[in-house]
Design an enzyme around this catalytic site. Structure first.
Site, mmCIF file in Angstrom:
data_model
loop_
_atom_site.group_PDB
_atom_site.id
_atom_site.type_symbol
_atom_site.label_atom_id
_atom_site.label_comp_id
_atom_site.label_asym_id
_atom_site.label_seq_id
_atom_site.Cartn_x
_atom_site.Cartn_y
_atom_site.Cartn_z
ATOM 1 N N HIS A 213 0.842 -1.202 0.000
ATOM 2 C CA HIS A 213 0.000 0.000 0.000
ATOM 3 C C HIS A 213 0.867 1.238 0.000
ATOM 4 O O HIS A 213 2.095 1.161 -0.126
ATOM 5 C CB HIS A 213 -1.012 -0.044 1.151
ATOM 6 N N HIS B 148 4.176 1.405 2.093
ATOM 7 C CA HIS B 148 5.326 0.694 1.509
ATOM 8 C C HIS B 148 5.871 1.478 0.316
ATOM 9 O O HIS B 148 7.078 1.588 0.119
ATOM 10 C CB HIS B 148 4.916 -0.703 1.027
ATOM 11 N N CYS C 292 3.540 -11.622 21.365
ATOM 12 C CA CYS C 292 2.518 -10.986 20.506
ATOM 13 C C CYS C 292 2.659 -11.606 19.118
ATOM 14 O O CYS C 292 3.716 -11.472 18.486
ATOM 15 C CB CYS C 292 2.708 -9.475 20.447
ATOM 16 N N CYS D 151 3.398 -8.969 16.310
ATOM 17 C CA CYS D 151 4.796 -8.505 16.199
ATOM 18 C C CYS D 151 5.755 -9.677 16.026
ATOM 19 O O CYS D 151 6.926 -9.471 15.712
ATOM 20 C CB CYS D 151 5.231 -7.760 17.452
ATOM 21 N N CYS E 271 0.040 -5.362 24.093
ATOM 22 C CA CYS E 271 1.139 -5.075 23.168
ATOM 23 C C CYS E 271 1.035 -3.612 22.756
ATOM 24 O O CYS E 271 -0.026 -3.168 22.312
ATOM 25 C CB CYS E 271 1.029 -5.983 21.937
ATOM 26 N N HIS F 217 0.001 -3.401 18.819
ATOM 27 C CA HIS F 217 -1.293 -3.913 18.339
ATOM 28 C C HIS F 217 -2.450 -3.729 19.321
ATOM 29 O O HIS F 217 -3.604 -3.990 18.958
ATOM 30 C CB HIS F 217 -1.158 -5.405 17.988
ATOM 31 N N LYS G 31 -2.987 5.308 11.371
ATOM 32 C CA LYS G 31 -1.955 4.694 10.545
ATOM 33 C C LYS G 31 -2.638 3.802 9.502
ATOM 34 O O LYS G 31 -3.551 3.049 9.841
ATOM 35 C CB LYS G 31 -1.026 3.835 11.423
ATOM 36 N N LYS H 193 -3.832 -2.579 6.685
ATOM 37 C CA LYS H 193 -4.860 -3.402 6.067
ATOM 38 C C LYS H 193 -5.933 -3.763 7.093
ATOM 39 O O LYS H 193 -7.121 -3.727 6.805
ATOM 40 C CB LYS H 193 -4.231 -4.668 5.501
#
Ligand code: MSP
Length: 650
Positions: free
Chosen positions: A18, A21, A126, A129, A143, A146, A295, A298
Site C-alpha cells: 500500500h 510501503h 505478541c 509482532c 502489546c 497492536h 496509521k 490493512k
C-alpha cells in the site's frame, strides 16, 4: 569512486503493498538517483520478508501453501515497484537459497563466538509482532503496537547475548549522534537503552510451533526468529560473506518507518557487532502515512492503493506529493484533496506555468532558439545568487534525507523565477526592440530552469527529462542526466546559443476537484478488495476510468519523418516522429506486417507520449502509436485532416 548503498525494509508478504510501503520505496529510489547524480556508484535493495507465523496464517486464510502464497504476494511487490519507476538493483526474498545460507552462516558465526546460548524462557508473545515482550514493555498488559493481549508462552529456546552489547551500543550512539536520524528517533533509541528493559533476544522458535523458517545450523529442531532472519537480508542480498558487492557497497543507508525502530536501532547493530561486521551508515526513520487520522493498515481497512493514486494523477505528481507533503520523521495525512492541492499549486501554477510561459515567449519572440546572454544586471545577479543558494540547500537537505525541505527550497527558486518574468516583462522588451536585454532575461530563465529540471530528476524522473528535452537537452528517465550535481550548484552557464527549444509546454495540467470520483479516503477495506479484484480482470478495469484517468494520457498528433525495420525484431518498425518537440521522438511499433517503412514518412499519427519508455530488443520506445485492428488488417489512427505536430488529442 565512492559508493552508496540504500535499503528499504523488506516487506511482509502477508498483505498487498500500500501507500506506506510505496513511500519508503520511492524515497529510497529518490536517494539512489540523487547519489547517482553525484557520480557515485549506487546500489538499491528492497525485497520481501516471507517467514513466520503471520505468513503461515495469511496463506491458510487464502487456502494456499506458504510457498504459493509468498510467491504470489512477493511478485505483487516487485511488479508494483516497476510501475512506480523504482529502479532497484536487488530484490531479496528471505526464502531465497542464498539468503538462507547467509543466515545460517551468520548464526553459526555468532554461535561459535559464544554469543548464542540455550535456555528456558517465559514471556508475553505478541503474534502480530512475532516477538516476546517483557512485562515492563507492555502497556496496561497489552502489546504497545497492536493493543492486543499477548499470550504467555514458556519454552526452551536459543538466545542471542544482546545484553552484552548494550553498553557498547550506548557509547557508540553517544559518539555518533547522527547515526539515527531525525534526532527524535535517536533520542527514542537512547531512551530504550537507558530504560533497562532490554534483555537478551530470543532468536529461535521450536519447530513444534512453527516450521516456516530457516533451520538453525546447530539445532535442527528449531527455526530462526523472523526478525533475526530478516535483518540479515540487508547483507545477504548483496552477497555477504563472500561476494565483491558486499565489500564494495556495505555499509548501508537504511530507510524505515518508526514502527520498526527497535529492531534496526538496537538488535541489528548488536548483531553486526557480534558478527564482526561494520555497522550501517545511518538509520533514517520516517513517520506514518495516516488515512482518516490513523496509521494506514490493512487490518484497519484504510489503506490507499498507490497504483490507483498514480494512475489518476500521474506518477511524477504522485512521487512529488509524497516527498513534499511528509515532513521527514513526522506523520502525514494522505487525502485526495491535499494531492490535488499540491498538483494545482506547486506543479501547475508554479513549475508548469514557468515552463509554459517561458517557452511560449521563446517561440513568439525568439523562434524557439536559446538566445545569447550579455551583461547581467542586478536583478539577473540576484537570480543567479538565489539559484546557487537554493541548489546548495537542496543538495544538503537531500543528503540529510529532508526531502520536503529540499523541495520547499527549490520552489523558492521556481516562484522567484515567475516573479522575475513579471518584473522583467520580456513582452515589453520585445515590443520596445530591446533585443539584447530580452536575450539576457530569457537566457537567465532558461539556465535556472535547466537546473531545476536536473535537480528534480531523483523525485520526478520523467517530468525532469521532459523538461530537459523541452530545453533542447538530452534526457532519458532511466539515466542520470548528470554525474556531477555538486558542480551544478556553483556554475551558471547559459544554454548553448542557438539551441532549439520546444515551442510549448504543458507539463502539469490543472486538476479539477472531482466531486463524483471516489475519494481516496473512501478506499476502505471493501474498496481495496474491489480494486484488487478488478486488477486481475483487465476488462473490468477498463470500464472504470474517470475523466481524470483520461486526462493523464498525453495523446498527440505527430508526423513520421523516418521509418526503418527494427534491427533485432521482425515485426517492429523504428519510427522517428515529429511532435513539435526539440527533437523527433523514437517510437517502436509492431507495424512491419502491415506497412513498408518507405510508405510511412509524411503520414500523421496519433500517439501516447507519456507512457514509460520501453526497451524492445535493445532499443527504447518513447511512446505508443495508436492503431486500429479488425479481423484482417491493422491501420494507423490518423486525424481527418492535417493538423500541426504536437496538437493534443482530447
Ligand atoms: N518485515 C518487516 C521489516 C523487516 S526489515 C529487515 C516489516 N514489514 S512491513 O511490511 O510491516 O513493513 C513495514 C514498513 O513499511 C515500515 O517501516 C515502512 O517502511 C512501511 N510502511 C508500512 N505502513 C506505513 C505507513 N502507514 N506509513 C509509512 N510507512 C509505512 O516491518
Amino acid at each position: 569512486m565512492s559508493a552508496f548503498y540504500v535499503t528499504t525494509p523488506i516487506y511482509y508478504v502477508n498483505a498487498n503493498p500500500h501507500l506506506g510501503h510505496a513511500y519508503t520505496t520511492i524515497i529510497a529510489d529518490a536517494l539512489a538517483r540523487f547519489h547517482k547524480m553525484l557520480g557515485e556508484k549506487t546500489l538499491f535493495l528492497t525485497g520481501t520478508d516471507e517467514h513466520g507465523d503471520k505468513i503461515v496464517q495469511a496463506a491458510e486464510k487464502n487456502s494456499l501453501s506458504p510457498r504459493e502464497f509468498v510467491d504470489e504476494i512477493s511478485s505483487r511487490f516487485s511488479s508494483l515497484w516497476s510501475k512506480l519507476d523504482i529502479a532497484h538493483d536487488c530484490f531479496v526474498r528471505t526464502t531465497d537459497e542464498r539468503h538462507k545460507k547467509a543466515v545460517q552462516n551468520f548464526l553459526q558465526q555468532v554461535y561459535d563466538s559464544g554469543d548464542i546460548y540455550f535456555g528456558e524462557f517465559g514471556g508475553f508473545y505478541c503474534y502480530g509482532c512475532e516477538r516476546f515482550y517483557t512485562e515492563k514493555e507492555l502497556q496496561d498488559g497489552l502489546c504497545p503496537q497492536h493493543l492486543t493481549k499477548p499470550q504467555f508462552i514458556s519454552e526452551k529456546n536459543y538466545f542471542f547475548r544482546m545484553s552484552k552489547y548494550l553498553p557498547w551500543l550506548k557509547s557508540y550512539l553517544e559518539a555518533h549522534p547522527n547515526f539515527i536520524r531525525p534526532s527524535r528517533y535517536y533520542s527514542e533509541s537512547m531512551a530504550m537503552l537507558e530504560s533497562g528493559a532490554l534483555e537478551d533476544l530470543c532468536i529461535s522458535r521450536p519447530k513444534s510451533r512453527l516450521t516456516w523458517g530457516i533451520e538453525l545450523p546447530f539445532d535442527r529442531n528449531y527455526v530462526c526468529y523472523v526478525w533475526f532472519d530478516a535483518l540479515i537480508s540487508y547483507i545477504s542480498g548483496i552477497g555477504w560473506p563472500d561476494k565483491k558487492e558486499f565489500e564494495n557497497y556495505w555499509p548501508a543507508e537504511h530507510l524505515v518507518a518508526k514502527d520498526i525502530l527497535k529492531p534496526h536501532a538496537i538488535f541489528w547493530p548488536c548483531m553486526l557487532k557480534s558478527a564482526g561486521i561494520p555497522l550501517y551508515r545511518h538509520l533514517d526513520v520516517h513517520g506514518y502515512w495516516l488515512s482518516r487520522n490513523t496509521k494506514m493498515s490493512k487490518s484497519l481497512g484504510n489503506v490507499v492503493d498507490p497504483m490507483e493514486a498514480q494512475s489518476r494523477y500521474g506518477l511524477d505528481a504522485f512521487r512529488y506529493f509524497l516527498l513534499r507533503e511528509m515532513h521527514f520523521g513526522s506523520d502525514a495525512s494522505f487525502s485526495e484533496e491535499s494531492l490535488i492541492g499540491r498538483i494545482n499549486a506547486d506543479l501547475a501554477n508554479d513549475l508548469g506555468n514557468l515552463f509554459s510561459r517561458v517557452l511560449s515567449m521563446c517561440a513568439k519572440f525568439l523562434h524557439s532558439v536559446a538566445p545569447k546572454i550579455s551583461v547581467l544586471e542586478s536583478a539577473d545577479q540576484e537570480i543567479r545568487r538565489l539559484c546557487e543558494n537554493v541548489l546548495r540547500n537542496y543538495y544538503q537537505f537531500f543528503l540529510d534525507v529532508r526531502f520536503d525541505q529540499a523541495l520547499e527550497s527549490l520552489w523558492d527558486l521556481v516562484r522567484a523565477l515567475n516573479k522575475y518574468v513579471d518584473s522583467q516583462a520580456p513582452w515589453s522588451l520585445h515590443k520596445n526592440g530591446q533585443t539584447e536585454r530580452l536575450g539576457t532575461v530569457i537566457a537567465v530563465l532558461l539556465c535556472a530552469m535547466k537546473k531545476i529540471a536536473l535537480f528534480l530528476w531523483p523525485v520526478m524522473p520523467k517530468a525532469s527529462c521532459a523538461m530537459l528535452v523541452q530545453l533542447g537537452e538530452n534526457g532519458q528517465p532511466g539515466e542520470a542526466p548528470c554525474k556531477n550535481l555538486e558542480q551544478e550548484i556553483h556554475t551558471f552557464n547559459p544554454l548553448a546559443y542557438g539551441q532549439k527549444l520546444a515551442s510549448s509546454s504543458n507539463l502539469f495540467p490543472r486538476v479539477e476537484q472531482n466531486t463524483q470520483a471516489d475519494s481516496f479516503s473512501s478506499m476502505d477495506g471493501q474498496k481495496t478488495e474491489y480494486t484488487q479484484k478488478s486488477s486481475q480482470n483487465d476488462s473490468a478495469r477498463k470500464s472504470e476510468i474517470t475523466i481524470q484517468d483520461f486526462a493523464c494520457l498525453d495523446i498527440q498528433i505527430g508526423t513520421i519523418i523516418f521509418a526503418e525495420a527494427h534491427p533485432n525484431a521482425d515485426r517492429i518498425l523504428r519510427l522517428e516522429v515529429d511532435f513539435g518537440e526539440a527533437k523527433p521522438r523514437q517510437i517502436l511499433s509492431a507495424l512491419a506486417d502491415y506497412y513498408q517503412p518507405k510508405d510511412l514518412p509524411g503520414k500523421q499519427v496519433c500517439a501516447i507520449l507519456n507512457l514509460a519508455p520501453r526497451k524492445i530488443r535493445g532499443l527504447l520506445s518513447y511512446g505508443m502509436i495508436l492503431t486500429v485492428k479488425d479481423d484482417e488488417k491493422l491501420c494507423l489512427l490518423t486525424p481527418g485532416q492535417t493538423v500541426s505536430n504536437g496538437s493534443e488529442v482530447s
